[in-house]
Design an enzyme around this catalytic site. Structure first.
Site, PDB file in Angstrom:
ATOM      1  N   GLY A   1     -48.901  10.295 -11.779  1.00 15.90           N
ATOM      2  CA  GLY A   1     -48.817  10.682 -13.183  1.00 15.90           C
ATOM      3  C   GLY A   1     -50.151  10.647 -13.893  1.00 15.90           C
ATOM      4  O   GLY A   1     -50.442  11.506 -14.729  1.00 15.90           O
ATOM      5  N   HIS A   2     -50.967   9.652 -13.576  1.00 15.49           N
ATOM      6  CA  HIS A   2     -52.258   9.502 -14.258  1.00 15.49           C
ATOM      7  C   HIS A   2     -53.129  10.739 -14.073  1.00 15.49           C
ATOM      8  O   HIS A   2     -53.669  11.286 -15.042  1.00 15.49           O
ATOM      9  CB  HIS A   2     -52.979   8.272 -13.718  1.00 15.49           C
TER      10      HIS A   2
ATOM     11  N   TYR B   1     -50.405   9.605 -23.157  1.00 18.19           N
ATOM     12  CA  TYR B   1     -49.935   8.611 -24.124  1.00 18.19           C
ATOM     13  C   TYR B   1     -48.647   9.150 -24.748  1.00 18.19           C
ATOM     14  O   TYR B   1     -48.575   9.439 -25.930  1.00 18.19           O
ATOM     15  CB  TYR B   1     -50.991   8.355 -25.205  1.00 18.19           C
TER      16      TYR B   1
ATOM     17  N   ARG C   1     -40.845   8.795 -10.584  1.00 19.49           N
ATOM     18  CA  ARG C   1     -41.606   7.647 -11.079  1.00 19.49           C
ATOM     19  C   ARG C   1     -42.649   7.231 -10.038  1.00 19.49           C
ATOM     20  O   ARG C   1     -42.327   7.056  -8.868  1.00 19.49           O
ATOM     21  CB  ARG C   1     -40.636   6.489 -11.368  1.00 19.49           C
ATOM     22  N   SER C   2     -43.894   7.083 -10.482  1.00 14.18           N
ATOM     23  CA  SER C   2     -44.959   6.620  -9.585  1.00 14.18           C
ATOM     24  C   SER C   2     -45.317   5.168  -9.899  1.00 14.18           C
ATOM     25  O   SER C   2     -44.934   4.258  -9.184  1.00 14.18           O
ATOM     26  CB  SER C   2     -46.184   7.520  -9.710  1.00 14.18           C
TER      27      SER C   2
END
Length: 527
Positions: A178-179, A469, A105-106
């Site tokens: 993640g982005h 998304y 998780r970021s």
């Protein structure tokens, strides 16, 4: 395509049961962490376990953005809030050797929570403390760690140069790890492409705990993590990115058109002309349900946001010629620096201090999102059917339409793992939020209905979706198993023709499928 893939592939892994691992043991995992880290970089304070309920829950909730997953399950054995690369390496190796699933998780913005939930014994590797950023103005490059937010990156760039930027998203609290790996995009997309088009190096911890850069990981793995998501291949530690040039003055505006003001007609015209605008102009259309002028009345307001490389007078001349239906006025336009536009797009009022982009607010909510790609104009009656369904929602609901064209039409679909390039008019994000857990079932059902209404007007065979998304409805596997047939369903929608290469890369670098989640890429070799 599905049949072709089925005929060519040899499935390496369809279930975690095929890999010989020990039964997960929390104590053994924790001991392993201590054994594999140095006293120079102690890991003790980075480990949170259910034994201390208060700190464990606080750590879990600090980056849990979706309240649908606000209660950690009993199978969450520990949270490792890494403070050093050795913590990341140890977590990977110890999870693998102890048969514990790993979720990384970021920023916590995974829309389905897959970075922090699982139905099998697992640990969370939380990267938010690994957030350093260094900017090299002379080379127009920067290194950004996975736990840094886009807001932090933008402030660092602004502090170093007034004429450089990075083409990423408009939400300042999103984590860079993640982005970027999923092909994040923003309002510089039509001019410069998306995040992965500007990644020139990366640091990644692989399944064996080794720290790799572009040279040591190889070009195939480097290709895969640029748009294929990092979580299927390893743990992204940091990115080296190219920065892009921006003018001293840019122009932005925000204009609303309700149905009563001809919003549907303006939107219809927008989709016909927006992809043909000069690449210096990005224009988003954002239909949403709002209160009407009369008490108890509701309507649709189509909110048009725009960003332009240049001054307002030039933008006015362009839009008054190409989209006069918008009736853009000079007072609607605001001239400002690129950095100031990041505050504008984040809905901060003019004059907001830059420090606001450094904040990491813990403001979780109940929400659900879905996505589509549109390749031909939606007829007005199609929009009207969508409005009718949107009025069924009791709470916030919107459709965000982000125009394509420009540079996006010029980059090959296989240049990176992100495939959605030429041929798209715009990308749609559907989203709804609600206030109470009791409304979850109804809200999720309505989102599926809205998605069904849109089906005739969007891409098909496959119905494409945007990986960032995340949408579990389009296909998923159980937490502890990976059916290749099921993976091809969601994988083809996310990655189109790039899925085959992604599966081959996965088979080469993670053949036992350690890095997995409900929508990960399976390891498959082709004949």
């Amino acid at each position: 395509m599905k049949d072709a893939i089925s005929g060519l592939c040899i499935i390496l892994l369809v279930s975690v049961l095929e890999v010989a691992v020990a039964k997960p043991n929390s104590a053994s995992f924790i001991k392993c962490l201590h054994d594999r880290t140095s006293p120079k970089n102690p890991i003790t304070d980075a480990i949170f376990t259910p034994d201390n309920t208060t700190t464990f829950l606080s750590s879990y909730l600090s980056y849990t953005k979706n309240k649908r997953y606000s209660s950690p399950k009993q199978n969450l054995l520990a949270i490792i809030v890494a403070e050093h690369v050795s913590h990341v390496q140890a977590t990977v190796v110890c999870a693998k050797t102890n048969g514990v699933q790993l979720r990384t998780r970021s920023g916590g913005h995974d829309l389905e929570g897959l970075s922090y939930i699982s139905s099998v014994p697992f640990v969370i590797l939380d990267m938010h403390n690994l957030r350093s950023i260094t900017v090299d103005v002379s080379r127009k490059k920067a290194w950004v760690q996975a736990g840094a937010t886009l807001g932090e990156l933008y402030v660092k760039i602004k502090d170093a140069s007034k004429r450089l930027a990075f083409p990423a998203g408009v939400c300042p609290t999103v984590g860079a790890g993640g982005h970027i790996s999923g092909g994040g995009y923003g309002n510089l997309m039509r001019k410069y492409g998306i995040t992965v088009d500007h990644v020139v190096d990366a640091l990644l911890v692989d399944v064996n705990g080794k720290l790799l850069n572009r040279a040591t990981m190889g070009e195939d793995l480097f290709w895969a993590i640029r748009g294929g998501g990092g979580a299927s291949f390893g743990v992204i530690l940091s990115w080296k990115i190219n920065l892009v040039e921006v003018p001293k003055i840019m122009t932005v505006f925000r204009v609303n058109k309700t149905l009563e003001q001809g919003g549907t007609d303006v939107l219809y015209k927008w989709q016909l002309v927006s992809t043909k605008f000069p690449e210096d102009l990005f224009m988003r259309a954002w239909p949403q349900v709002v209160n009407g002028t009369k008490n108890g009345e509701r309507t649709i307001a189509v909110v048009f946001y725009a960003q332009f490389f240049g001054r307002a007078d030039k933008l006015m001349a362009l839009l008054n010629k190409r989209l006069p239906e918008l009736e853009l006025k000079r007072e609607d336009c605001h001239e400002m620096s690129w950095f100031e536009t990041t505050l504008f797009w984040a809905d901060y009022p003019e004059g907001t201090p830059p420090s606001f982009l450094l904040e990491r607010p813990t403001n979780p909510g109940f929400f659900k999102s879905k996505s589509d790609y549109v390749k031909k104009p939606i007829p007005k009656e199609g929009f009207e059917k969508l409005w009718k369904k949107m009025f069924k929602f009791k709470h916030t609901v919107w459709m965000q339409m982000n125009t394509y064209g420009g540079v996006m039409d010029k980059i090959p679909s296989n240049a990176t793992a992100f495939p959605h390039r030429k041929g798209n008019m715009f990308k749609v994000q559907y989203s709804t939020t609600w206030l109470d857990a009791s409304e979850t079932e109804t809200s999720l059902s309505l989102m599926k209905e809205l998605y069904e209404v849109a089906e005739p007007y969007v891409s098909s065979n496959p119905r494409e979706a945007f990986f960032n998304y995340r949408d579990i409805d389009i296909g998923s596997n159980p937490s502890g198993e990976t059916s290749v047939d099921e993976a091809k369903i969601y994988g083809t929608k996310y990655f189109l023709g790039n899925l085959k290469r992604l599966m081959e890369v996965k088979a080469k670098y993670d053949p036992d499928n350690f890095f997995k989640n409900e929508q990960s890429i399976p390891p498959v070799r082709f004949m």
